[in-house]
Design a protein around this motif. Structure first.
Motif, mmCIF file in Angstrom:
data_model
loop_
_atom_site.group_PDB
_atom_site.id
_atom_site.type_symbol
_atom_site.label_atom_id
_atom_site.label_comp_id
_atom_site.label_asym_id
_atom_site.label_seq_id
_atom_site.Cartn_x
_atom_site.Cartn_y
_atom_site.Cartn_z
ATOM 1 N N ARG A 20 77.930 13.680 41.723
ATOM 2 C CA ARG A 20 77.196 12.668 41.011
ATOM 3 C C ARG A 20 75.677 13.380 41.355
ATOM 4 O O ARG A 20 74.838 13.554 40.802
ATOM 5 N N LEU A 21 75.635 14.334 42.355
ATOM 6 C CA LEU A 21 73.950 14.343 42.735
ATOM 7 C C LEU A 21 74.661 16.104 42.158
ATOM 8 O O LEU A 21 73.100 16.554 42.541
ATOM 9 N N GLY A 22 75.404 16.278 41.235
ATOM 10 C CA GLY A 22 75.645 17.771 40.403
ATOM 11 C C GLY A 22 76.306 18.875 41.536
ATOM 12 O O GLY A 22 76.589 19.697 41.190
ATOM 13 N N ARG A 23 76.626 18.142 42.628
ATOM 14 C CA ARG A 23 76.878 19.548 43.561
ATOM 15 C C ARG A 23 78.860 19.322 43.244
ATOM 16 O O ARG A 23 79.663 19.004 44.317
ATOM 17 N N LEU A 24 79.027 20.119 42.318
ATOM 18 C CA LEU A 24 80.615 20.036 42.011
ATOM 19 C C LEU A 24 81.234 20.414 42.537
ATOM 20 O O LEU A 24 82.368 20.560 42.778
ATOM 21 N N ASP A 25 80.814 22.259 42.635
ATOM 22 C CA ASP A 25 82.109 22.898 44.045
ATOM 23 C C ASP A 25 82.407 21.499 45.169
ATOM 24 O O ASP A 25 83.405 21.994 46.078
ATOM 25 N N ASP A 26 81.104 21.494 46.309
ATOM 26 C CA ASP A 26 81.801 20.538 46.851
ATOM 27 C C ASP A 26 82.086 19.184 46.255
ATOM 28 O O ASP A 26 83.028 18.755 47.570
ATOM 29 N N ALA A 27 82.224 18.807 45.338
ATOM 30 C CA ALA A 27 82.586 18.020 44.847
ATOM 31 C C ALA A 27 84.110 17.756 45.131
ATOM 32 O O ALA A 27 85.281 17.292 45.886
#
Length: 185
Positions: A97-104
Motif C-alpha cells: 500500500r505504501l508503493g514499496r512493491l519489491d519490499d512487499a
C-alpha cells in the motif's frame, strides 16, 4: 488481570469484525497496559500484533509495519501462531500500500516460507493472494496468476469462502486489466 486480558483479547477481534475501530483501539490500549503490568512478553507482543492490524485497517500503513516489526522482535515464541502469521500478511500488504512493491514481495515470500513451515493453509492462501496482487502491480501477470490460482485451490480445499472470493476477485482483476477479457473477469 490475566483473565481480563484473555477475555478482552477476544473482544478486540469481535470489534475488528464489526468495524468498531474506536472500541477496538480502547481494548488494545487496555491489553497493552495489562500486559505491561503482568510483565508478560508474549502478551505484550500479541497486543502489538493487534495494534498492527488496527493500524492497517485505519490506513496507517507505516504504523502497521512498525508494530509488526516490534512484535516480531519482542517474542520469538509466538512466531508460529495464527496471529503472528496474519501479522506477516499485514506487514506485506502495508508495504504494498505504501508503493514499496519489491519490499512487499520480499516480505511476502518470507511470510509464505514461514506459513508453509507451520503448515497453516489459511495463511498460505491469504499470503498467496497478497503475492498475486503485488505481482500484478509489478507487471508480472504470469506470476500473479500462478499465486492466485494456488491461493484459490487452497481456499477451496479448506472451504474458506472469504479467501476464495478474494482470490477470485483478484483473478477477475487480472483477467480484465491484463487480457481485456471482461466477460470472463
Amino acid at each position: 488481570v490475566a483473565t481480563r486480558y484473555d477475555l478482552v483479547f477476544e473482544r478486540v477481534e469481535l470489534f475488528s469484525r464489526m468495524g468498531k475501530r474506536n472500541l477496538q483501539l480502547v481494548d488494545i490500549d487496555f491489553l497493552s497496559k495489562w500486559a505491561e503490568q503482568l510483565d508478560d512478553r508474549d502478551r505484550i507482543a500479541k497486543a502489538m500484533m493487534l495494534r498492527s492490524a488496527y493500524f492497517y485497517f485505519v490506513g496507517n500503513y507505516q504504523g502497521a509495519i512498525e508494530y509488526a516489526k516490534q512484535a516480531e522482535a519482542y517474542s520469538i515464541s509466538l512466531e508460529e501462531t495464527e496471529l503472528a502469521l496474519y501479522t506477516g500478511v499485514v506487514w506485506s500488504v502495508s508495504l504494498f500500500r505504501l508503493g514499496r512493491l519489491d519490499d512487499a514481495m520480499a516480505h511476502a515470500k518470507k511470510t509464505l516460507e514461514r506459513d508453509k513451515r507451520v503448515g497453516n493453509k489459511k495463511e498460505i492462501s491469504r499470503i498467496l493472494s497478497a503475492m498475486g496482487w503485488i505481482a500484478l502491480e509489478q507487471d508480472e501477470p504470469k506470476a500473479a496468476e500462478e499465486y492466485l490460482l494456488e491461493a484459490l485451490a487452497i481456499a477451496r480445499e479448506i472451504k474458506d469462502a472469504a479467501l476464495e472470493s478474494r482470490a477470485l476477485n483478484q483473478l477477475a482483476m487480472l483477467e480484465g486489466s491484463v487480457n481485456g477479457n471482461y466477460a470472463l473477469a
